[in-house]
Scaffold this motif. Structure first.
Motif, short mmCIF file in Angstrom:
data_model
loop_
_atom_site.label_atom_id
_atom_site.label_comp_id
_atom_site.label_asym_id
_atom_site.label_seq_id
_atom_site.Cartn_x
_atom_site.Cartn_y
_atom_site.Cartn_z
N TYR A 202 -36.47 -27.22 9.42
CA TYR A 202 -35.86 -25.92 9.68
C TYR A 202 -34.41 -26.10 10.13
O TYR A 202 -34.11 -27.02 10.90
N TYR B 70 -34.35 -29.20 12.60
CA TYR B 70 -35.60 -29.60 13.24
C TYR B 70 -36.58 -30.10 12.20
O TYR B 70 -36.58 -29.65 11.05
N TYR C 207 -25.62 -24.43 20.47
CA TYR C 207 -26.88 -24.30 21.20
C TYR C 207 -28.03 -24.75 20.32
O TYR C 207 -28.15 -24.32 19.18
N SER C 208 -28.89 -25.59 20.88
CA SER C 208 -30.06 -26.07 20.15
C SER C 208 -31.20 -26.27 21.15
O SER C 208 -31.00 -26.26 22.36
N LEU C 209 -32.38 -26.47 20.62
CA LEU C 209 -33.60 -26.56 21.42
C LEU C 209 -34.04 -28.01 21.47
O LEU C 209 -34.58 -28.54 20.49
N ASP C 210 -33.78 -28.67 22.61
CA ASP C 210 -33.99 -30.13 22.63
C ASP C 210 -35.35 -30.57 23.15
O ASP C 210 -35.79 -31.68 22.84
N TYR D 132 -44.26 -21.07 21.58
CA TYR D 132 -43.66 -22.27 22.15
C TYR D 132 -42.65 -21.89 23.22
O TYR D 132 -41.91 -20.90 23.07
N ILE E 15 -40.19 -19.16 21.63
CA ILE E 15 -40.16 -19.09 20.17
C ILE E 15 -41.62 -18.94 19.72
O ILE E 15 -42.52 -19.45 20.37
N LYS F 87 -46.45 -19.73 8.82
CA LYS F 87 -45.13 -19.16 8.59
C LYS F 87 -44.05 -19.90 9.38
O LYS F 87 -44.31 -20.92 9.99
N GLY F 88 -42.84 -19.36 9.34
CA GLY F 88 -41.71 -20.01 9.99
C GLY F 88 -41.55 -19.63 11.44
O GLY F 88 -42.37 -18.94 12.04
N LEU F 89 -40.44 -20.11 12.02
CA LEU F 89 -40.16 -19.95 13.44
C LEU F 89 -39.37 -18.67 13.69
O LEU F 89 -38.46 -18.32 12.93
N TRP G 285 -37.29 -16.81 16.96
CA TRP G 285 -36.82 -16.84 18.33
C TRP G 285 -37.14 -15.52 19.02
O TRP G 285 -36.91 -14.45 18.46
N TRP H 209 -39.44 -29.16 23.68
CA TRP H 209 -40.40 -28.11 23.36
C TRP H 209 -41.75 -28.38 24.02
O TRP H 209 -42.13 -29.53 24.20
N GLY H 210 -42.46 -27.30 24.34
CA GLY H 210 -43.84 -27.45 24.73
C GLY H 210 -44.69 -27.70 23.48
O GLY H 210 -44.22 -27.62 22.36
N GLN H 211 -45.96 -27.99 23.68
CA GLN H 211 -46.84 -28.28 22.55
C GLN H 211 -47.25 -27.03 21.80
O GLN H 211 -47.73 -27.10 20.66
N GLN I 144 -44.48 -18.75 16.16
CA GLN I 144 -44.68 -19.13 14.76
C GLN I 144 -46.03 -18.59 14.30
O GLN I 144 -47.08 -19.15 14.66
N TYR J 122 -34.27 -15.88 25.54
CA TYR J 122 -34.08 -16.95 26.51
C TYR J 122 -33.58 -16.38 27.83
O TYR J 122 -33.14 -15.23 27.90
#
Lengths: 109, 126
Positions: free
Chosen positions: A87, A36, B111-114, B96, B39, B45-47, B49, B116-118, B41, B52
């Protein structure tokens, strides 16, 4: 728990140069790896999934490679809009869930 | 074009429950092809999870948050929601919502997150 480690933490690159970002998994994740891009104040954007498949609309200068525990994101010729944080993310089959790496910031040299 | 939009209070008091909703447009949470995820943040810092949900109500949560998290889905409103109980300052973050896409890959499914909300900033403070 699988731990994802990204390196370097910061990468200084000049526009037009190649950038190579690394992501290492603490155990094999096969090709279950995504990349990402996140710019300040924005949500992350999916670049690569399945370790090497570009997501819809992603320019060809972005490429992903690797399998098992070692993965690479390559940006072949950095454009001004590519300076951002990147990321990696993997998916566990068991226990099921997603894990992100700590990120690599690509900054202008 | 699928769009996701988070909504909910931007300020929550310590020990209370954080509640957020994600409204999906241009797609259906009832689609059997996707999961729907949260998710977060922390600032700078980082993300991380959170968990789901599938349209059927089946869920998976981050083990580190599992005791405090509930994710639910309302197919009639095309929404899914997050509740995080007993919050502390450490839960201050941009939250998010995102769609989980699966794709065939070696060894099974990837699996991936295609989409996203703002994102929405939630601050935990008295």
């Amino acid at each position: 728990e699988i731990v994802m480690t990204q390196s370097p933490a910061t990468l200084s690159v000049s526009p037009g140069e190649r950038a190579t970002l690394s992501c290492r998994a603490s155990q094999s994740v096969s090709s279950n790896l995504a990349w990402y891009q996140q710019k300040p104040g924005q949500a992350p954007r999916l670049l690569i999934y399945g370790a090497s498949t570009r997501a819809t609309g992603i320019p060809a200068r972005f490429s992903g490679s690797g399998s098992g525990t070692e993965f690479t994101l390559t940006i072949s010729s950095l454009q001004s809009e590519d300076f951002a944080v990147y990321y990696c993310q993997q998916y566990n089959n068991w226990p099921p869930g997603l894990t992100f790496g700590g990120g690599t910031k690509v900054e202008i040299k | 074009q699928v769009q996701l939009q988070e909504s909910g209070p931007g300020l929550v008091k310590p020990s209370e429950t954080l509640s957020l909703t994600c409204t999906v447009s241009g797609g259906s949470v009832s689609s059997g092809s996707y999961y729907w995820s949260w998710i977060r943040q922390p600032p700078g810092k980082g993300l991380e999870w959170i968990g789901y949900i599938y349209y059927s109500g089946s869920t998976n949560y981050n083990p580190s948050l599992k005791s405090r998290v509930t994710i639910s889905v309302d197919t009639s409103k095309n929404q899914f929601s997050l509740k995080l109980s007993s919050v502390t300052a450490a839960d201050t973050a941009v939250y998010y919502c995102a769609r989980v896409m699966w794709s065939p890959c070696s060894g099974g499914s990837c699996y991936s997150l295609d989409y996203w909300g703002q994102g929405t900033l939630v601050t935990v403070s008295s």
